[in-house]
Design a protein around this motif. Structure first.
Motif, PDB file in Angstrom:
ATOM      1  N   ARG A   1       0.751  -1.193  -0.098  1.00 18.58           N
ATOM      2  CA  ARG A   1       0.055  -0.108   0.048  1.00 18.58           C
ATOM      3  C   ARG A   1       0.922   1.358  -0.018  1.00 18.58           C
ATOM      4  O   ARG A   1       0.485   2.280  -0.360  1.00 18.58           O
ATOM      5  N   VAL A   2       2.208   1.075   0.212  1.00 17.71           N
ATOM      6  CA  VAL A   2       3.083   2.367   0.382  1.00 17.71           C
ATOM      7  C   VAL A   2       2.948   3.144  -0.788  1.00 17.71           C
ATOM      8  O   VAL A   2       2.954   4.437  -0.724  1.00 17.71           O
ATOM      9  N   MET A   3       3.026   2.521  -1.889  1.00 17.39           N
ATOM     10  CA  MET A   3       3.145   2.987  -3.206  1.00 17.39           C
ATOM     11  C   MET A   3       1.879   3.929  -3.556  1.00 17.39           C
ATOM     12  O   MET A   3       1.962   4.684  -4.380  1.00 17.39           O
ATOM     13  N   HIS A   4       0.923   3.673  -3.158  1.00 17.49           N
ATOM     14  CA  HIS A   4      -0.568   4.365  -3.400  1.00 17.49           C
ATOM     15  C   HIS A   4      -0.912   5.334  -2.328  1.00 17.49           C
ATOM     16  O   HIS A   4      -2.024   5.819  -2.369  1.00 17.49           O
ATOM     17  N   GLU A   5      -0.115   5.654  -1.181  1.00 15.24           N
ATOM     18  CA  GLU A   5      -0.751   6.434  -0.118  1.00 15.24           C
ATOM     19  C   GLU A   5      -0.131   7.785  -0.148  1.00 15.24           C
ATOM     20  O   GLU A   5       1.078   7.984  -0.596  1.00 15.24           O
ATOM     21  N   GLU A   6      -0.686   8.677   0.217  1.00 17.50           N
ATOM     22  CA  GLU A   6      -0.340  10.319   0.603  1.00 17.50           C
ATOM     23  C   GLU A   6       0.056  10.309   2.057  1.00 17.50           C
ATOM     24  O   GLU A   6      -0.732   9.731   2.779  1.00 17.50           O
ATOM     25  N   TRP A   7       0.850  11.430   2.420  1.00 15.84           N
ATOM     26  CA  TRP A   7       0.997  11.551   3.810  1.00 15.84           C
ATOM     27  C   TRP A   7      -0.259  11.852   4.713  1.00 15.84           C
ATOM     28  O   TRP A   7      -0.389  11.366   5.668  1.00 15.84           O
ATOM     29  N   GLU A   8      -1.160  12.662   3.924  1.00 17.56           N
ATOM     30  CA  GLU A   8      -2.334  12.786   4.581  1.00 17.56           C
ATOM     31  C   GLU A   8      -3.343  11.522   5.227  1.00 17.56           C
ATOM     32  O   GLU A   8      -4.113  11.787   5.832  1.00 17.56           O
ATOM     33  N   THR A   9      -2.952  10.394   4.436  1.00 16.13           N
ATOM     34  CA  THR A   9      -3.706   9.265   4.528  1.00 16.13           C
ATOM     35  C   THR A   9      -3.033   8.183   5.451  1.00 16.13           C
ATOM     36  O   THR A   9      -3.785   7.131   5.620  1.00 16.13           O
ATOM     37  N   VAL A  10      -1.838   8.497   5.680  1.00 14.65           N
ATOM     38  CA  VAL A  10      -1.152   7.482   6.375  1.00 14.65           C
ATOM     39  C   VAL A  10      -1.574   7.359   7.855  1.00 14.65           C
ATOM     40  O   VAL A  10      -1.571   8.371   8.616  1.00 14.65           O
ATOM     41  N   PRO A  11      -1.842   6.113   8.433  1.00 16.16           N
ATOM     42  CA  PRO A  11      -1.948   6.110   9.816  1.00 16.16           C
ATOM     43  C   PRO A  11      -0.773   6.650  10.613  1.00 16.16           C
ATOM     44  O   PRO A  11       0.238   6.702  10.027  1.00 16.16           O
ATOM     45  N   PRO A  12      -1.281   7.024  11.798  1.00 11.58           N
ATOM     46  CA  PRO A  12      -0.220   7.350  12.871  1.00 11.58           C
ATOM     47  C   PRO A  12       0.987   6.339  12.808  1.00 11.58           C
ATOM     48  O   PRO A  12       0.650   5.084  12.989  1.00 11.58           O
ATOM     49  N   PRO A  13       2.242   6.596  12.865  1.00 19.02           N
ATOM     50  CA  PRO A  13       3.243   5.878  13.338  1.00 19.02           C
ATOM     51  C   PRO A  13       3.378   5.093  14.290  1.00 19.02           C
ATOM     52  O   PRO A  13       2.953   5.624  15.332  1.00 19.02           O
ATOM     53  N   LEU A  14       3.991   3.967  14.375  1.00 17.63           N
ATOM     54  CA  LEU A  14       4.200   3.107  15.560  1.00 17.63           C
ATOM     55  C   LEU A  14       5.313   3.610  16.468  1.00 17.63           C
ATOM     56  O   LEU A  14       5.682   3.297  17.461  1.00 17.63           O
ATOM     57  N   LEU A  15       6.423   4.107  15.770  1.00 23.78           N
ATOM     58  CA  LEU A  15       7.632   4.622  16.236  1.00 23.78           C
ATOM     59  C   LEU A  15       8.162   5.851  15.365  1.00 23.78           C
ATOM     60  O   LEU A  15       7.861   5.887  14.184  1.00 23.78           O
ATOM     61  N   VAL A  16       8.561   6.873  16.109  1.00 28.30           N
ATOM     62  CA  VAL A  16       9.402   8.204  15.684  1.00 28.30           C
ATOM     63  C   VAL A  16      10.361   8.235  16.137  1.00 28.30           C
ATOM     64  O   VAL A  16      10.688   8.104  17.190  1.00 28.30           O
ATOM     65  N   ILE A  17      11.431   8.565  15.144  1.00 28.95           N
ATOM     66  CA  ILE A  17      12.801   9.017  15.594  1.00 28.95           C
ATOM     67  C   ILE A  17      13.317   9.977  15.159  1.00 28.95           C
ATOM     68  O   ILE A  17      13.211  10.268  13.875  1.00 28.95           O
ATOM     69  N   GLU A  18      13.924  10.956  15.886  1.00 27.75           N
ATOM     70  CA  GLU A  18      14.553  12.087  15.633  1.00 27.75           C
ATOM     71  C   GLU A  18      16.140  11.869  16.030  1.00 27.75           C
ATOM     72  O   GLU A  18      16.460  11.457  17.346  1.00 27.75           O
ATOM     73  N   VAL A  19      17.078  12.082  15.016  1.00 24.59           N
ATOM     74  CA  VAL A  19      18.446  12.387  15.380  1.00 24.59           C
ATOM     75  C   VAL A  19      18.843  13.436  15.637  1.00 24.59           C
ATOM     76  O   VAL A  19      18.676  14.534  14.679  1.00 24.59           O
ATOM     77  N   LEU A  20      19.385  14.028  16.825  1.00 26.83           N
ATOM     78  CA  LEU A  20      19.700  15.249  17.170  1.00 26.83           C
ATOM     79  C   LEU A  20      20.747  15.769  16.103  1.00 26.83           C
ATOM     80  O   LEU A  20      21.725  15.023  15.547  1.00 26.83           O
ATOM     81  N   SER A  21      20.599  17.013  15.701  1.00 22.65           N
ATOM     82  CA  SER A  21      21.836  17.603  14.766  1.00 22.65           C
ATOM     83  C   SER A  21      21.687  19.166  15.298  1.00 22.65           C
ATOM     84  O   SER A  21      21.074  19.533  15.756  1.00 22.65           O
TER      85      SER A  21
END
Length: 190
Positions: free
Chosen positions: A98-118
């Motif tokens: 399904r990834v190839m057919h989705e837009e960011w607005e329709t994606v469900p909330p992520p299970l994990l979010v990662i930020e690398v400090l910069s």
């Protein structure tokens, strides 16, 4: 003789950024995000940052595929209302097909979010963005600090974040074995 009433001048309304404004910003190497009407700008990340992001995705992708958790992408977008945050890495609970057919607005909330400090991101990553991800109910939010060789794990409802310096476990569901990420290797080892 008539007296003139003093005119009441209204204070100008403060500018509120929205997701729609992001498309008009230059493609100049900066990361532009919108949160609660404010524009967050992060300068181009250093090479070590990009390498850690790539290593995280390399570790997460096969684990997610094996356990049918979704896909690991980076960078990406977490979209709600007029807000758009662009985490370095996120795991989206979507079948790979399904990834190839989705837009960011329709994606469900992520299970994990990662930020690398910069350079320039720490204040936002540890402050406003952390609060937003937790408010959205993202199950886990990791802040990777390359210089401190640690990952701070935030979870909604937790009394305090967990700071990890050795093996970083991720257990997205009770029915799958934990993924153990070796931080020594991730943050500077071969």
């Amino acid at each position: 003789m008539a007296t003139k009433r003093p005119s009441r001048t209204r204070a100008p309304r403060p500018w509120r950024w929205t997701r729609a404004h992001l498309a008009r910003l230059p493609n100049d190497g900066h990361r532009y995000e919108v949160l609660d009407g404010a524009l967050l700008v992060t300068p181009q990340a250093r090479l070590a940052h990009q390498e850690v992001v790539a290593r995280l995705i390399e570790v997460l992708r096969p684990y997610c595929r094996t356990h049918e958790l979704g896909v690991a992408v980076g960078p990406g977008a977490v979209v709600w209302s007029d807000n758009e945050l662009q985490p370095d890495v996120q795991v989206i609970p979507l079948p790979a097909a399904r990834v190839m057919h989705e837009e960011w607005e329709t994606v469900p909330p992520p299970l994990l979010v990662i930020e690398v400090l910069s350079q320039g991101s720490e204040r936002h990553d540890r402050g406003k963005k952390r609060a937003a991800y937790l408010m959205l109910g993202i199950p886990e939010y990791w802040i990777v600090d390359i210089d401190a060789r640690s990952v701070t794990v935030h979870m909604p409802g937790a009394a305090a974040p967990m700071v990890v310096t050795g093996a970083l476990p991720w257990t997205p569901r009770a029915d799958v074995p934990a993924l153990e990420i070796d931080l020594v290797r991730l943050l500077g080892g071969p």
